[in-house]
Design a protein around this motif. Structure first.
Motif, PDB file in Angstrom:
ATOM      1  N   ALA A 176       0.830  -1.206   0.000  1.00  0.00           N
ATOM      2  CA  ALA A 176       0.000   0.000   0.000  1.00  0.00           C
ATOM      3  C   ALA A 176       0.866   1.258   0.000  1.00  0.00           C
ATOM      4  O   ALA A 176       0.591   2.219  -0.722  1.00  0.00           O
ATOM      5  CB  ALA A 176      -0.922  -0.006   1.216  1.00  0.00           C
ATOM      6  N   GLU A 219       2.227   1.968  -3.348  1.00  0.00           N
ATOM      7  CA  GLU A 219       1.209   2.474  -4.264  1.00  0.00           C
ATOM      8  C   GLU A 219       0.701   3.864  -3.874  1.00  0.00           C
ATOM      9  O   GLU A 219      -0.213   4.395  -4.493  1.00  0.00           O
ATOM     10  CB  GLU A 219       0.028   1.496  -4.298  1.00  0.00           C
ATOM     11  CG  GLU A 219       0.389   0.138  -4.903  1.00  0.00           C
ATOM     12  CD  GLU A 219      -0.759  -0.848  -4.812  1.00  0.00           C
ATOM     13  OE1 GLU A 219      -1.720  -0.570  -4.035  1.00  0.00           O
ATOM     14  OE2 GLU A 219      -0.716  -1.892  -5.508  1.00  0.00           O
ATOM     15  N   GLN A 272      -0.707   4.586  -1.024  1.00  0.00           N
ATOM     16  CA  GLN A 272      -1.824   4.479  -0.096  1.00  0.00           C
ATOM     17  C   GLN A 272      -1.301   4.452   1.339  1.00  0.00           C
ATOM     18  O   GLN A 272      -1.360   3.430   2.037  1.00  0.00           O
ATOM     19  CB  GLN A 272      -2.644   3.225  -0.399  1.00  0.00           C
ATOM     20  CG  GLN A 272      -3.378   3.270  -1.719  1.00  0.00           C
ATOM     21  CD  GLN A 272      -4.424   4.372  -1.745  1.00  0.00           C
ATOM     22  OE1 GLN A 272      -5.265   4.462  -0.852  1.00  0.00           O
ATOM     23  NE2 GLN A 272      -4.369   5.215  -2.757  1.00  0.00           N
ATOM     24  N   ARG A 288      -5.355   7.008   3.094  1.00  0.00           N
ATOM     25  CA  ARG A 288      -6.520   6.144   3.276  1.00  0.00           C
ATOM     26  C   ARG A 288      -7.510   6.741   4.289  1.00  0.00           C
ATOM     27  O   ARG A 288      -8.726   6.711   4.069  1.00  0.00           O
ATOM     28  CB  ARG A 288      -6.091   4.750   3.724  1.00  0.00           C
ATOM     29  CG  ARG A 288      -5.282   3.991   2.674  1.00  0.00           C
ATOM     30  CD  ARG A 288      -5.079   2.523   3.073  1.00  0.00           C
ATOM     31  NE  ARG A 288      -6.339   1.803   3.048  1.00  0.00           N
ATOM     32  CZ  ARG A 288      -6.816   1.112   4.088  1.00  0.00           C
ATOM     33  NH1 ARG A 288      -6.153   1.053   5.241  1.00  0.00           N
ATOM     34  NH2 ARG A 288      -7.968   0.463   3.987  1.00  0.00           N
TER      35      ARG A 288
END
Length: 256
Positions: A213, A216, A218, A223
């Motif tokens: 994550a 990427e 994130q 989030r």
């Protein structure tokens, strides 16, 4: 002969004397009219000194009301508490308070004790860091709203638990966030909704999933920001329709 002629002449004169002679009416004198001819009938006499004015002296405005029958309903901002729909609102300002009474924990444990657990920003004023995250998220969530009622969103953070370093790189857990919210009239400050508590819990990645994550983009902040934006929009448009996340022991311990 002479006597016969005289007799006939005398007879013709007598007959002509009995005949009625019509006189053309155009030559007749005007008839004398009665003294009361043309008088106004009783009760219709004009009032002396009266000024006949058919124009309205004053106009009473008519206030349109809806089917509920109250003038206050013609202005959405004056409706009873809680009756203004979220779709009728434009949020002009978002106010976020993070009370200094909230305890900050910097302990690197799986489930640290405290009201604020945040590690993704450098060590510093955690209250201000949390305030900025929540404010940015809520502003993004209310931005699409474009109703006729100008309102402000007041939020007070009750809990903001992200993951510690230890939980982030191993087990994962829950981003446990709670706050109170109320919508107020932007001009008068009067409450348009009841004050209510909102719980916004999001699954927090750990271990390999957390590393993917992060790669990427994130991050925890990304989030949490996206999640809170969705939560606040749903809470305004359809209060109480969101189903709280059901968690296990970790979620329950996070709220201690």
């Amino acid at each position: 002969m002479t006597l016969r002629r005289l007799f006939l002449t005398a007879l013709g004169c007598s007959l002509s004397a009995c005949a009625t002679v019509d006189i053309p009416s155009r030559n007749a004198p005007f008839e004398t009219l009665p003294e009361n001819y043309g008088a106004v009938a009783q009760g219709y006499q004009p009032i002396e000194g009266a000024d006949l004015n058919l124009q309205p002296q004053s106009i009473t405005p008519v206030i349109a009301v809806d089917a509920l029958g109250g003038a206050e309903y013609s202005d959405p901002a004056r409706r009873p508490l809680g009756s203004v729909a979220g779709s009728d609102m434009t949020i002009t300002k978002v106010n976020v308070r993070v009370p200094l009474t909230l305890k900050v924990s910097e302990a690197n444990r799986y489930i640290p004790q405290g009201d604020i657990v945040w590690r993704e920003d450098p060590l510093g004023n955690r209250h201000m860091q949390v305030q900025e995250i929540v404010k940015n998220a809520l502003e993004a969530g209310v931005r699409p709203l474009s109703g006729p009622v100008q309102a402000e969103l007041d939020v007070e953070v009750l809990r903001f638990h992200a993951l510690t370093q230890k939980a982030r790189y191993t087990t994962g857990g829950v981003h446990s966030i709670a706050f109170t919210m109320v919508l107020r009239d932007a001009q008068t400050g009067e409450a348009l909704t009841e004050v209510r508590e909102v719980e916004a819990d999001l699954t927090a990645y750990g271990g390999r999933r957390a590393l993917v994550a992060i790669a990427e983009g994130q991050t925890q902040k990304v989030r949490i920001t996206g999640f809170l934006a969705k939560v606040i929009q749903q809470e305004i448009l359809s209060p109480g329709s969101r189903t709280p996340r059901r968690g296990g022991l970790i979620q329950a311990l996070n709220k201690l």
